[in-house]
Design an enzyme around this catalytic site. Structure first.
Site, PDB file in Angstrom:
ATOM      1  N   TYR A  80       0.846  -1.195   0.000  1.00 38.13           N
ATOM      2  CA  TYR A  80       0.000   0.000   0.000  1.00 38.13           C
ATOM      3  C   TYR A  80       0.881   1.244   0.000  1.00 38.13           C
ATOM      4  O   TYR A  80       0.639   2.201  -0.732  1.00 38.13           O
ATOM      5  CB  TYR A  80      -0.927   0.003   1.223  1.00 38.13           C
ATOM      6  CG  TYR A  80      -1.873   1.175   1.193  1.00 38.13           C
ATOM      7  CD1 TYR A  80      -3.088   1.089   0.524  1.00 38.13           C
ATOM      8  CD2 TYR A  80      -1.524   2.397   1.782  1.00 38.13           C
ATOM      9  CE1 TYR A  80      -3.941   2.167   0.445  1.00 38.13           C
ATOM     10  CE2 TYR A  80      -2.375   3.486   1.705  1.00 38.13           C
ATOM     11  CZ  TYR A  80      -3.581   3.369   1.036  1.00 38.13           C
ATOM     12  OH  TYR A  80      -4.416   4.446   0.953  1.00 38.13           O
ATOM     13  N   PHE A 132      -8.135  19.669 -24.846  1.00 29.89           N
ATOM     14  CA  PHE A 132      -8.516  18.267 -24.939  1.00 29.89           C
ATOM     15  C   PHE A 132      -9.803  18.125 -24.128  1.00 29.89           C
ATOM     16  O   PHE A 132     -10.008  18.847 -23.153  1.00 29.89           O
ATOM     17  CB  PHE A 132      -7.411  17.344 -24.413  1.00 29.89           C
ATOM     18  CG  PHE A 132      -7.803  15.898 -24.504  1.00 29.89           C
ATOM     19  CD1 PHE A 132      -8.000  15.298 -25.733  1.00 29.89           C
ATOM     20  CD2 PHE A 132      -8.020  15.136 -23.360  1.00 29.89           C
ATOM     21  CE1 PHE A 132      -8.412  13.979 -25.834  1.00 29.89           C
ATOM     22  CE2 PHE A 132      -8.430  13.813 -23.453  1.00 29.89           C
ATOM     23  CZ  PHE A 132      -8.621  13.228 -24.693  1.00 29.89           C
ATOM     24  N   THR A 133     -10.666  17.203 -24.553  1.00 31.01           N
ATOM     25  CA  THR A 133     -12.009  17.098 -23.953  1.00 31.01           C
ATOM     26  C   THR A 133     -11.980  17.081 -22.414  1.00 31.01           C
ATOM     27  O   THR A 133     -12.627  17.904 -21.764  1.00 31.01           O
ATOM     28  CB  THR A 133     -12.722  15.829 -24.446  1.00 31.01           C
ATOM     29  OG1 THR A 133     -11.831  14.720 -24.273  1.00 31.01           O
ATOM     30  CG2 THR A 133     -13.105  15.945 -25.908  1.00 31.01           C
ATOM     31  N   ASP A 222       1.135  19.004 -21.409  1.00 29.47           N
ATOM     32  CA  ASP A 222       0.394  17.745 -21.494  1.00 29.47           C
ATOM     33  C   ASP A 222       1.206  16.840 -22.414  1.00 29.47           C
ATOM     34  O   ASP A 222       1.250  17.040 -23.630  1.00 29.47           O
ATOM     35  CB  ASP A 222      -1.014  17.986 -22.050  1.00 29.47           C
ATOM     36  CG  ASP A 222      -1.825  16.687 -22.169  1.00 29.47           C
ATOM     37  OD1 ASP A 222      -1.222  15.595 -22.089  1.00 29.47           O
ATOM     38  OD2 ASP A 222      -3.051  16.760 -22.354  1.00 29.47           O
ATOM     39  N   LYS A 265      -0.980   6.184 -23.030  1.00 28.97           N
ATOM     40  CA  LYS A 265      -0.348   6.487 -24.320  1.00 28.97           C
ATOM     41  C   LYS A 265       1.158   6.570 -24.124  1.00 28.97           C
ATOM     42  O   LYS A 265       1.897   5.729 -24.601  1.00 28.97           O
ATOM     43  CB  LYS A 265      -0.904   7.794 -24.882  1.00 28.97           C
ATOM     44  CG  LYS A 265      -2.390   7.706 -25.139  1.00 28.97           C
ATOM     45  CD  LYS A 265      -3.060   9.039 -24.947  1.00 28.97           C
ATOM     46  CE  LYS A 265      -4.560   8.861 -24.955  1.00 28.97           C
ATOM     47  NZ  LYS A 265      -5.250  10.100 -24.653  1.00 28.97           N
ATOM     48  N   ARG A 388     -14.627  13.416 -33.581  1.00 22.87           N
ATOM     49  CA  ARG A 388     -13.930  14.530 -32.949  1.00 22.87           C
ATOM     50  C   ARG A 388     -14.446  15.806 -33.585  1.00 22.87           C
ATOM     51  O   ARG A 388     -13.838  16.384 -34.471  1.00 22.87           O
ATOM     52  CB  ARG A 388     -12.408  14.409 -33.115  1.00 22.87           C
ATOM     53  CG  ARG A 388     -11.801  13.187 -32.487  1.00 22.87           C
ATOM     54  CD  ARG A 388     -11.454  13.266 -31.011  1.00 22.87           C
ATOM     55  NE  ARG A 388     -12.561  13.295 -30.062  1.00 22.87           N
ATOM     56  CZ  ARG A 388     -12.412  12.992 -28.765  1.00 22.87           C
ATOM     57  NH1 ARG A 388     -11.253  12.615 -28.285  1.00 22.87           N
ATOM     58  NH2 ARG A 388     -13.435  13.073 -27.946  1.00 22.87           N
ATOM     59  N   PHE A 454     -20.339  12.921 -25.456  1.00 22.25           N
ATOM     60  CA  PHE A 454     -19.957  11.970 -26.504  1.00 22.25           C
ATOM     61  C   PHE A 454     -19.708  10.568 -25.956  1.00 22.25           C
ATOM     62  O   PHE A 454     -19.801   9.593 -26.671  1.00 22.25           O
ATOM     63  CB  PHE A 454     -18.719  12.457 -27.274  1.00 22.25           C
ATOM     64  CG  PHE A 454     -17.493  12.634 -26.414  1.00 22.25           C
ATOM     65  CD1 PHE A 454     -17.301  13.813 -25.707  1.00 22.25           C
ATOM     66  CD2 PHE A 454     -16.546  11.641 -26.313  1.00 22.25           C
ATOM     67  CE1 PHE A 454     -16.176  13.981 -24.903  1.00 22.25           C
ATOM     68  CE2 PHE A 454     -15.417  11.800 -25.518  1.00 22.25           C
ATOM     69  CZ  PHE A 454     -15.240  12.975 -24.806  1.00 22.25           C
TER      70      PHE A 454
HETATM   71  C1  LIG Z   1      -5.735  10.845 -23.754  1.00 22.40           C
HETATM   72  C2  LIG Z   1      -5.343  12.199 -23.429  1.00 22.40           C
HETATM   73  C3  LIG Z   1      -5.568  12.728 -22.156  1.00 22.40           C
HETATM   74  C4  LIG Z   1      -6.334  11.977 -21.082  1.00 22.40           C
HETATM   75  O1  LIG Z   1      -5.707  10.797 -20.731  1.00 22.40           O
HETATM   76  P1  LIG Z   1      -6.533   9.537 -20.178  1.00 22.40           P
HETATM   77  O2  LIG Z   1      -5.482   8.607 -19.684  1.00 22.40           O
HETATM   78  O3  LIG Z   1      -7.331   8.986 -21.309  1.00 22.40           O
HETATM   79  O4  LIG Z   1      -7.400  10.032 -19.078  1.00 22.40           O
HETATM   80  C5  LIG Z   1      -5.150  14.017 -21.922  1.00 22.40           C
HETATM   81  N1  LIG Z   1      -4.528  14.733 -22.866  1.00 22.40           N
HETATM   82  C6  LIG Z   1      -4.285  14.253 -24.090  1.00 22.40           C
HETATM   83  C7  LIG Z   1      -3.577  15.097 -25.083  1.00 22.40           C
HETATM   84  C8  LIG Z   1      -4.682  12.970 -24.414  1.00 22.40           C
HETATM   85  O5  LIG Z   1      -4.444  12.511 -25.651  1.00 22.40           O
END
Ligand SMILES: *Cc1c(COP(=O)(O)O)cnc(C)c1O
Length: 481
Positions: A80, A132-133, A222, A265, A388, A454
């Site tokens: 933990y 970003f969304t 980001d 990613k 998108r 979405f």
């Molecule tokens: C995917 C993404 C996020 C969010 O990441 P998640 O792991 O899906 O929550 C933030 N910024 C960018 C540019 C992304 O492509």
């Protein structure tokens, strides 16, 4: 990938890996796909993966792992507090980014939540190249606003510019001059997600951060799509071509106060985290992690994923690895462009993007042309992409529809997942759909959630166009395709 040269044959992108474990795919007959699309409320997020032939929804959490990543999972240390796995991950991140302080989080949007809570007050503005969304949703949830200053060409679908994700430096300077007291932070997204995976140059990031520092504004990167952006800097930015990917990463990292990433990613596993340069700033966010994510040495992540990610970070700057998706995307975009399909050019990272506003001129933006194209693409080939465009926007504060600057269908290329013959299949089906585009109609909401609509919204077609489209498809390819 160092380009493999062919003797007789035209050069094609090569996979610099071999397949060790496979997952069987299922191609439902087109009639069944029409039914599944209807059951899913004409929202590709609501489809079941078993009903999909080519899942090109996203690159998030669906990249193929390497043998080294999988074997690292065996040494995961479950605790933990104080897990050795965390210290290994932290050490690797410090080696790559040279930022001392690290806050783990369960995925990218969790980092956005923490940063918004820490920095955004009502009516504050986060200045960025493009939103970003989830980044925007966390900012607006707290009463904040976003100001997008991407260069004009970034929002044009056809261009020769190598870095369409660049921020407009003149507008940035002017904006900060007038509004600096109301700005929460500068957010640079490298590369952009919603406008075609277009990269931002090192030079542009450097100048943008310089301007922000003049006005004492915190700089945030980001880095979720940084691996693609590093590839593009190396191959498209002349002054950087002799630098190693590791050097490029370090030069970028040196510009920022805070760097956050989605490990779904960057790192090719599942997780995320925030790197912080300043100790005091780190402490100002520290207590939010146990509150929202988990203890400070796992942040909601599985330790197995953390071990895989630690290896994945190195693979995220391995030129052979990070070349593959952009090269497959370039191949797909160039072939479709030659066929006359309106593509976002040049090809970026993340996926191939079709300009739905241009392709489906007969569908008004209020009827979500990119969403309709996503449904049509599933019906015509079992290919799942992601809308998108306007569907991915939130309504304005007064409830009116906010029409997106671009209406895109994104066909993502998760890293190391698809082969070139699968890319050829996609190209073929997109071309067929393009030649039958007048059969595609619009969509309207049946159930519209207030935020991030979405993901969970349900829609219906404005006529029986899905059936008509399927009939034409069957005539061409037969009932079993
Ligand atoms: C995917 C993404 C996020 C969010 O990441 P998640 O792991 O899906 O929550 C933030 N910024 C960018 C540019 C992304 O492509």
């Amino acid at each position: 990938m160092p380009e493999i040269k062919f003797y007789k044959h035209e050069n094609i992108p090569m996979e610099m890996h071999k397949v060790k474990i496979v997952q069987k795919l299922n191609l439902l007959p087109v009639k069944d796909r029409v039914k599944k699309m209807d059951e899913a409320g004409y929202n590709t997020f609501q489809l079941h993966n078993g009903d999909i032939f080519m899942d090109m929804l996203t690159d998030s959490g669906v990249n193929a792992m390497s043998d080294n990543m999988q074997s690292a999972m065996l040494r995961a240390d479950d605790a933990y507090a104080g897990s050795e796995t965390f210290y290994r991950m932290n050490k690797k991140l410090t080696e790559l980014f040279e930022m001392k302080w690290f806050l783990p989080a369960h995925q990218g949007r969790a980092c956005e939540n923490i940063l918004a809570i820490r920095f955004v007050k009502p009516d504050n503005v986060v200045v960025m190249n493009y939103h970003f969304t989830t980044a925007k949703a966390h900012i607006t949830r707290l009463g904040g606003l976003v100001e997008e200053l991407v260069i004009e060409d970034g929002l044009k679908s056809k261009s020769d510019l190598p870095f369409k994700g660049n921020i407009d430096l003149i507008r940035l300077e002017n904006y900060l001059k007038e509004n600096k007291d109301n700005v929460a932070f500068l957010r640079i997204e490298a590369g952009t997600n919603l406008i075609g995976g277009q990269p931002i140059s090192y030079e542009n990031m450097k100048e943008a951060c310089k301007i922000a520092k003049q006005y004492n504004i915190t700089t945030v990167l980001d880095a979720s799509l940084l691996q693609d952006n590093i590839y593009f800097i190396k191959v498209r930015e002349n002054s950087m071509k002799d630098k190693t990917t590791k050097e490029i990463l370090r030069m970028i990292a040196d510009l920022f106060d805070i760097i956050y990433f989605s490990g779904r990613k960057f790192g090719f596993a599942r997780g995320g985290g925030i790197l912080v340069r300043d100790e005091e700033m780190f402490h100002s966010m520290e207590d939010l992690i146990p509150m929202f994510e988990g203890f400070l040495t796992y942040g909601g992540m599985s330790v197995k994923e953390m071990e895989a990610m630690t290896v994945g970070f190195d693979e995220s700057i391995d030129f052979d690895v990070i070349s593959q998706a952009p090269q497959f995307i370039k191949y797909t975009v160039e072939k479709l462009d030659k066929y006359g399909v309106p593509m976002i050019t040049p090809g970026g990272g993340l996926g191939a993007h079709i300009d739905a506003k241009e392709m489906l001129k007969h569908i008004p933006q209020e009827e979500y042309p990119a969403g309709a194209l996503a449904c049509a693409m599933y019906i015509c080939g079992g290919i799942r992409g992601m809308e998108r465009g306007t569907l991915s926007e939130e309504r304005n504060r007064d409830g009116s529809e906010r029409l997106a600057s671009m209406e895109l269908l994104r066909l993502a290329f998760p890293r190391r997942v698809f082969t070139l013959s699968q890319a050829e299949y996609v190209i073929d089906r997109v071309k067929w759909l393009y030649d039958h585009k007048e059969l595609v109609g619009g969509l309207r909401f049946v159930h519209e959630p207030e935020t991030l609509r979405f993901f969970t919204g349900r829609l219906e077609p404005t006529s029986n166009w899905p059936e008509k489209l399927a009939e034409a498809y069957m005539k061409e390819f037969g009932e079993d395709q």
